[in-house]
Design an enzyme around this catalytic site. Sequence first.
Site, short mmCIF file in Angstrom:
data_model
loop_
_atom_site.label_atom_id
_atom_site.label_comp_id
_atom_site.label_asym_id
_atom_site.label_seq_id
_atom_site.Cartn_x
_atom_site.Cartn_y
_atom_site.Cartn_z
N GLU A 284 0.95 -1.19 0.04
CA GLU A 284 0.01 -0.12 0.13
C GLU A 284 1.29 1.16 -0.06
O GLU A 284 0.97 2.27 -0.65
CB GLU A 284 -1.39 0.01 1.24
N HIS B 222 -9.61 -5.57 11.15
CA HIS B 222 -10.06 -6.03 9.14
C HIS B 222 -11.25 -4.56 9.62
O HIS B 222 -12.13 -5.18 8.58
CB HIS B 222 -10.32 -6.81 8.85
#
Length: 345
Positions: A75, A144
């Site tokens: 990322e 998450h």
Amino acid sequence: MAASLRCFLRSGKVGTFLVTVRDALNQAMDEELERDERVFLLGEEVAQYDGAYKVSRGLWKKYGDKRIIDTPISEMGFAGIAVGAAMAGLRPICEFMTFNFSMQAIDQVINSAAKTYYMSAGLQPVPIVFRGPNGASAGVAAQHSQCFAAWYAHCPGLKVVSPWNSEDARGLLKAAIRDDNPVVFLENELMYGVPFEMSDESQSKDFTIPIGKAKVERQGSHITLVSHSRFVGHCLDAAAVLAKEGVDCEVINLRTIRPMDVECIEGSVMKTNHLVTVEGGWPQFGIGAEICARIMEGPAFNFLDAPVTRVTGVDIPMPYAKILEENSLPQVKDIIFSVKKTLNV
């Protein structure tokens, strides 16, 4: 033919279509890629796999490797590439498979994207969209399941958008891609497959929704419910139940977190004299906390007949067990309870 049926199923109302949030996002990206050759999409599995959630379905086959780019699982790397591309004059859409992973790239989002326009005295815009699913899904536990609305809305230089339905998703994404500022676009995984009615007007290629404007989804006179993303639906469900008991709720869909449409909230509170905020994020320093402060500091405070009530996620890391997960997020019954508490009924 299958794609057209998927995107354009007629609803029961004249001049409206049923479109899923997933397809609304797909349409928006497709049209903006076609409209402006500077627009491109990059992220993990967005190309050959059609996206982890199939939001980019068909785009790689249509636009090829230069416009739809699969990236490594890095990322910080691909967010940095996207920010650099935006500085060089392109208009990237940077997809995070989930915004939980955006923490790997938060230096690029905050220090590189959000601050450059100001630090360059307005000489260097950074037209980029960071998009992907935000908040809790189902059964993916603590690492998450976070809502990043308050995290990114805290930072000047970013616009933060949080759509609820298909019209929001389509209109706001098109507006975000055309915006010259960095936009954090917070979707919700559980909403991707949900169909909503869309008008003929909203199917226009020129259709956009202005960033920074909330929408009153339901008119009411007794109490105001303010929410964003998936929990707007919860508020409407709660309002429907409460209506049978004689409680008339006004429901506001924020649509944009930053800049927040405080005037819309104030106008509603001046009418209803009561306010409940609803969000899936944690309570401390959250969206509801900001709304409380803005109402207290503004003209609507003197119109309140009771303290503002917040309905939020529980102040713990998200549990994995289903029953604990359900009790860690706002449910319709929690909103109903808070409304009755605020109205003292």
